[in-house]
Design a protein around this motif. Structure first.
Motif, PDB file in Angstrom:
ATOM      1  N   UNK A 189       0.760  -1.183  -0.060  1.00 12.05           N
ATOM      2  CA  UNK A 189      -0.220  -0.139  -0.066  1.00 12.05           C
ATOM      3  C   UNK A 189       1.057   1.252  -0.112  1.00 12.05           C
ATOM      4  N   UNK A 190       1.999   1.288   0.860  1.00 18.42           N
ATOM      5  CA  UNK A 190       2.790   2.416   0.727  1.00 18.42           C
ATOM      6  C   UNK A 190       3.432   2.686  -0.568  1.00 18.42           C
ATOM      7  N   UNK A 191       3.788   1.513  -1.289  1.00 13.50           N
ATOM      8  CA  UNK A 191       4.549   1.578  -2.652  1.00 13.50           C
ATOM      9  C   UNK A 191       3.508   1.936  -3.744  1.00 13.50           C
ATOM     10  N   UNK A 192       2.092   1.757  -3.587  1.00 12.75           N
ATOM     11  CA  UNK A 192       1.181   2.052  -4.434  1.00 12.75           C
ATOM     12  C   UNK A 192       1.027   3.646  -4.178  1.00 12.75           C
ATOM     13  N   UNK A 193       1.043   4.350  -3.069  1.00 11.91           N
ATOM     14  CA  UNK A 193       0.796   5.469  -2.898  1.00 11.91           C
ATOM     15  C   UNK A 193       2.136   6.254  -3.629  1.00 11.91           C
ATOM     16  N   UNK A 194       3.327   5.627  -3.592  1.00 11.82           N
ATOM     17  CA  UNK A 194       4.213   6.428  -4.314  1.00 11.82           C
ATOM     18  C   UNK A 194       4.514   5.895  -5.586  1.00 11.82           C
ATOM     19  N   UNK A 195       3.693   5.199  -6.077  1.00  9.92           N
ATOM     20  CA  UNK A 195       3.880   4.848  -7.569  1.00  9.92           C
ATOM     21  C   UNK A 195       5.093   4.202  -8.024  1.00  9.92           C
ATOM     22  N   UNK A 196       5.605   3.299  -6.956  1.00  7.71           N
ATOM     23  CA  UNK A 196       6.838   2.584  -7.440  1.00  7.71           C
ATOM     24  C   UNK A 196       7.092   2.084  -8.822  1.00  7.71           C
ATOM     25  N   UNK A 197       7.844   2.725  -9.593  1.00 11.85           N
ATOM     26  CA  UNK A 197       7.746   2.407 -11.135  1.00 11.85           C
ATOM     27  C   UNK A 197       8.024   0.588 -11.058  1.00 11.85           C
ATOM     28  N   UNK A 198       9.065   0.129 -10.386  1.00 17.35           N
ATOM     29  CA  UNK A 198       8.979  -1.410 -10.719  1.00 17.35           C
ATOM     30  C   UNK A 198       8.944  -2.033  -9.457  1.00 17.35           C
ATOM     31  N   UNK A 199       8.223  -3.158  -9.284  1.00 15.47           N
ATOM     32  CA  UNK A 199       8.110  -4.128  -8.177  1.00 15.47           C
ATOM     33  C   UNK A 199       8.679  -5.436  -8.649  1.00 15.47           C
ATOM     34  N   UNK A 200       9.607  -5.814  -7.774  1.00 15.52           N
ATOM     35  CA  UNK A 200      10.136  -7.271  -7.855  1.00 15.52           C
ATOM     36  C   UNK A 200       9.590  -8.079  -6.779  1.00 15.52           C
ATOM     37  N   UNK A 201       8.895  -9.090  -7.297  1.00 16.09           N
ATOM     38  CA  UNK A 201       8.475  -9.917  -6.182  1.00 16.09           C
ATOM     39  C   UNK A 201       9.208 -11.282  -6.176  1.00 16.09           C
ATOM     40  N   UNK A 202       8.979 -11.842  -4.887  1.00 16.32           N
ATOM     41  CA  UNK A 202       9.855 -13.173  -4.548  1.00 16.32           C
ATOM     42  C   UNK A 202       9.129 -14.143  -3.713  1.00 16.32           C
ATOM     43  N   UNK A 203       9.343 -15.480  -4.182  1.00 16.13           N
ATOM     44  CA  UNK A 203       8.947 -16.377  -3.119  1.00 16.13           C
ATOM     45  C   UNK A 203       7.515 -16.867  -3.119  1.00 16.13           C
ATOM     46  N   UNK A 204       6.597 -16.234  -4.219  1.00 15.91           N
ATOM     47  CA  UNK A 204       5.290 -16.922  -4.257  1.00 15.91           C
ATOM     48  C   UNK A 204       4.743 -15.912  -5.602  1.00 15.91           C
ATOM     49  N   UNK A 205       4.047 -16.491  -6.498  1.00 19.53           N
ATOM     50  CA  UNK A 205       3.496 -15.873  -7.506  1.00 19.53           C
ATOM     51  C   UNK A 205       2.763 -14.827  -6.956  1.00 19.53           C
ATOM     52  N   UNK A 206       2.795 -13.474  -7.604  1.00 18.42           N
ATOM     53  CA  UNK A 206       2.062 -12.280  -6.602  1.00 18.42           C
ATOM     54  C   UNK A 206       0.738 -12.111  -7.357  1.00 18.42           C
ATOM     55  N   UNK A 207      -0.116 -13.132  -7.310  1.00 20.02           N
ATOM     56  CA  UNK A 207      -1.420 -12.869  -8.015  1.00 20.02           C
ATOM     57  C   UNK A 207      -2.182 -11.883  -7.530  1.00 20.02           C
ATOM     58  N   UNK A 208      -2.391 -11.509  -5.988  1.00 20.69           N
ATOM     59  CA  UNK A 208      -3.065 -10.326  -5.586  1.00 20.69           C
ATOM     60  C   UNK A 208      -2.338  -9.165  -5.789  1.00 20.69           C
ATOM     61  N   UNK A 209      -1.064  -9.141  -6.069  1.00 24.01           N
ATOM     62  CA  UNK A 209      -0.441  -7.959  -5.876  1.00 24.01           C
ATOM     63  C   UNK A 209      -0.625  -7.197  -7.260  1.00 24.01           C
ATOM     64  N   UNK A 210      -0.322  -7.745  -8.618  1.00 22.80           N
ATOM     65  CA  UNK A 210      -0.242  -7.474  -9.778  1.00 22.80           C
ATOM     66  C   UNK A 210      -1.207  -6.492 -10.189  1.00 22.80           C
ATOM     67  N   UNK A 211      -2.495  -6.764  -9.910  1.00 22.67           N
ATOM     68  CA  UNK A 211      -3.656  -5.773 -10.469  1.00 22.67           C
ATOM     69  C   UNK A 211      -3.420  -4.377  -9.855  1.00 22.67           C
ATOM     70  N   UNK A 212      -3.019  -4.377  -8.360  1.00 22.49           N
ATOM     71  CA  UNK A 212      -2.823  -3.115  -7.917  1.00 22.49           C
ATOM     72  C   UNK A 212      -1.700  -2.528  -8.424  1.00 22.49           C
ATOM     73  N   UNK A 213      -0.652  -2.778  -8.721  1.00 21.85           N
ATOM     74  CA  UNK A 213       0.507  -2.219  -9.367  1.00 21.85           C
ATOM     75  C   UNK A 213       0.176  -1.889 -10.787  1.00 21.85           C
ATOM     76  N   UNK A 214      -0.551  -2.497 -11.920  1.00 16.48           N
ATOM     77  CA  UNK A 214      -0.730  -2.248 -12.897  1.00 16.48           C
ATOM     78  C   UNK A 214      -1.712  -1.228 -12.973  1.00 16.48           C
ATOM     79  N   UNK A 215      -2.460  -0.993 -11.794  1.00 16.46           N
ATOM     80  CA  UNK A 215      -3.655   0.150 -11.672  1.00 16.46           C
ATOM     81  C   UNK A 215      -2.923   1.329 -12.124  1.00 16.46           C
ATOM     82  N   UNK A 216      -1.729   1.530 -11.347  1.00 15.72           N
ATOM     83  CA  UNK A 216      -1.016   3.131 -11.758  1.00 15.72           C
ATOM     84  C   UNK A 216       0.012   3.046 -12.585  1.00 15.72           C
ATOM     85  N   UNK A 217      -0.032   1.755 -13.391  1.00 19.46           N
ATOM     86  CA  UNK A 217       1.125   1.875 -14.604  1.00 19.46           C
ATOM     87  C   UNK A 217       2.503   1.124 -14.162  1.00 19.46           C
ATOM     88  N   UNK A 218       2.649   0.710 -12.958  1.00 19.63           N
ATOM     89  CA  UNK A 218       3.900   0.089 -12.430  1.00 19.63           C
ATOM     90  C   UNK A 218       4.001  -1.328 -13.089  1.00 19.63           C
TER      91      UNK A 218
END
Length: 314
Positions: free
Chosen positions: A89-118
């Motif tokens: 949620x903090x990273x979404x507020x900052x619109x972090x340009x690139x998110x690197x995910x590890x140790x589990x497929x980030x199914x629930x994370x991706x739509x939130x990041x794509x929503x702001x163009x990350x």
């Protein structure tokens, strides 16, 4: 498929890997200013409320350098990470340009990041992991192959890139003992788009690790790297001397219980691993001096250009 535009404006095709303990705003800022993607694990910001300040500092510094490369934040998606939702949620507020995910497929994370163009890049060590990540909708894959520092796989990059390229034509970033410009070009020749470099950035003034750690990096060779799942429940590469200093026999390490893996805020793997048992990749033997990030990138760029010229690549 071409690289997303955000990954095209780099001085050299490199993403600096996020490193537990070592990653901090100063390191990230200098990496981005030098022309490579800088990154850090969200879990490095402690307490969790510090993450907002870290991102604010990075953004303010990079705003003064319009030509700087973008930055990335690593999110550990393992179920034990009780900070994940907060950090996302903090990273979404900052619109972090690139998110690197590890140790589990980030199914629930991706739509939130794509929503702001990350964009989302995901660590994988096998074809099965790659397929699951792509099903979840990631934008690119980081193939963590044999010899990579920290959590790593055992497959040859030639094998894993070759198999993944049979079904994925998108961005591939290669990790595994890459410490020189020659190796960056080799990664591209093997089919990757960018190289993922961590260990070489440990031997810099900007990395927040003990001086003894940096000294061990300079002393070590590939033969001094120990591959084990004992310390975090996930197989990784560590400096032999730090394993011995912690009271273990590198030749006779017990197996870990993956069910005890814990990346939460109450105790857990990251509190003993990375701080006391030091990670490094097999490319460590090519590092012989502690130097500022800017000089590291200068050297990598010079080596990369020389390799292209030697092979007569325009």
């Amino acid at each position: 498929m071409s690289l997303p535009s955000i990954l095209q404006r780099l001085r050299i095709p490199v993403i600096a890997a996020p490193m537990f303990i070592a990653g901090n705003p100063r390191l990230v800022i200098e990496q981005c200013k030098a022309g490579v993607v800088g990154s850090f694990p969200a879990l490095n910001a402690r307490p969790k409320e510090a993450l907002d300040g870290w991102l604010t500092d990075i953004e303010a510094a990079l705003a003064k350098h319009p030509g700087a490369a973008p930055y990335a934040v690593n999110q550990i998606c393992h179920k034990s990470n009780d900070r994940l939702e907060y950090d996302i949620e903090v990273c979404i507020r900052h619109k972090v340009p690139i998110t690197i995910t590890s140790l589990r497929a980030p199914d629930d994370v991706i739509p939130k990041i794509h929503a702001y163009g990350g964009i989302v890049l995901h660590d994988v060590i096998s074809v099965r992991h790659a397929e699951k990540a792509l099903e979840a909708g990631v934008d690119g894959l980081i193939l963590v192959c044999a010899g990579a520092g920290g959590h790593a796989g055992t497959l040859s990059p030639f094998a894993l890139i070759g198999e993944v390229r049979r079904f994925f034509d998108g961005p591939i970033i290669l990790s595994g003992a890459i410490s020189s410009g020659d190796a960056i070009l080799a990664a591209q020749a093997a089919g990757a788009d960018l190289a993922y470099i961590g260990t070489r950035f440990l031997a810099t003034p900007e990395a927040s690790v003990p001086e003894r750690y940096k000294e061990e990096i300079l002393r070590a060779a590939a033969a001094d790297i120990v591959y084990t799942d004992l310390f975090s429940g996930v197989h990784g590469n560590y400096l032999k001397h730090s394993v011995v200093a912690a009271g273990f026999d590198p030749r006779n390490l017990p197996k870990s219980d993956p069910n005890k893996m814990n990346f939460g805020t109450e105790g857990g793997a990251e509190k003993k691993v990375w701080r006391d048992i030091w990670s490094a990749g097999q490319g460590v033997g090519q590092i012989d001096a502690v130097m500022p990030v800017a000089q590291v990138v200068d050297d990598l760029a010079r080596e990369y250009l020389a390799a292209r010229q030697r092979l007569q690549i325009n």
